[in-house]
Design a protein around this motif. Sequence first.
Motif, short mmCIF file in Angstrom:
data_model
loop_
_atom_site.label_atom_id
_atom_site.label_comp_id
_atom_site.label_asym_id
_atom_site.label_seq_id
_atom_site.Cartn_x
_atom_site.Cartn_y
_atom_site.Cartn_z
N ILE A 32 -41.63 40.96 8.46
CA ILE A 32 -40.47 41.66 9.01
C ILE A 32 -39.56 40.66 9.72
CG2 ILE A 32 -39.69 43.44 10.62
CD1 ILE A 32 -41.08 44.46 8.05
N GLU A 39 -35.15 50.85 11.60
CA GLU A 39 -35.08 50.24 10.27
C GLU A 39 -35.75 48.88 10.32
OE1 GLU A 39 -31.82 49.07 6.79
OE2 GLU A 39 -31.12 49.92 8.69
N ARG A 40 -36.66 48.63 9.38
CA ARG A 40 -37.37 47.36 9.31
C ARG A 40 -36.97 46.67 8.01
NH1 ARG A 40 -41.99 47.58 12.67
NH2 ARG A 40 -43.26 46.35 11.24
N VAL A 41 -36.58 45.41 8.12
CA VAL A 41 -36.11 44.66 6.96
C VAL A 41 -36.93 43.39 6.83
CG1 VAL A 41 -34.10 43.57 5.88
CG2 VAL A 41 -33.78 45.57 7.35
N SER A 42 -37.47 43.16 5.65
CA SER A 42 -38.27 41.96 5.41
C SER A 42 -37.34 40.76 5.20
CB SER A 42 -39.14 42.14 4.17
OG SER A 42 -38.33 42.14 3.00
N GLU A 45 -35.85 40.91 1.67
CA GLU A 45 -34.76 41.88 1.55
C GLU A 45 -33.51 41.38 2.27
OE1 GLU A 45 -33.56 46.49 2.58
OE2 GLU A 45 -35.60 45.82 2.97
N LEU A 46 -33.69 40.81 3.44
CA LEU A 46 -32.56 40.28 4.19
C LEU A 46 -31.90 39.13 3.44
CD1 LEU A 46 -30.96 40.73 6.77
CD2 LEU A 46 -32.55 39.23 7.96
N ARG A 49 -29.92 40.71 0.49
CA ARG A 49 -28.71 41.41 0.93
C ARG A 49 -27.64 40.45 1.45
NH1 ARG A 49 -30.95 46.54 4.30
NH2 ARG A 49 -28.72 46.98 4.51
N VAL A 76 -28.44 46.40 11.54
CA VAL A 76 -28.89 45.59 10.41
C VAL A 76 -27.68 45.07 9.65
CG1 VAL A 76 -30.08 45.68 8.18
CG2 VAL A 76 -31.14 46.71 10.19
N GLU A 77 -26.69 45.93 9.45
CA GLU A 77 -25.50 45.54 8.70
C GLU A 77 -24.75 44.40 9.40
OE1 GLU A 77 -26.40 48.71 9.29
OE2 GLU A 77 -26.97 49.18 7.22
N ILE A 80 -26.61 41.19 8.67
CA ILE A 80 -26.36 40.82 7.27
C ILE A 80 -24.97 40.19 7.15
CG2 ILE A 80 -25.93 41.76 4.95
CD1 ILE A 80 -28.20 43.81 5.63
#
Length: 116
Positions: A32, A39-42, A45-46, A49, A76-77, A80
């Motif tokens: 993570i 919201e959890r993002v690996s 995935e990050l 994105r 998260v956005e 990113i």
Amino acid sequence: MLGEWNDTARPVPDVTLADLFRRQADRAPDAIALVSEGERVSYAELETRTNRLARYLIAHGAGPEAVVGVVLDRSVEQVIALLAVIKTGGAYLSIDLGQPLQRIDQVLADASPRSW
């Protein structure tokens, strides 16, 4: 005393933040990287994105010497977007809509961010 206390010179590796992030994503893709409002993002995935957004930004003129305005709340956005701008080689300008309009206008005039 000042000289001794401020002696912080250290070798700095010749690597960018984007490179360091990619290396971490390669080392631990399923770990993570980010948690925001549940919201959890690996890392994988990050990485995916941010690369997608970076390619889009580059196709629209972002890159070295370009300033990209970012108007997003902490999320998260937002992470990113900021990392994607870094990956383009450009600079991001976080715009806080909570600031007085005159201040925002001044910051935009000074920084001259890209407009799409």
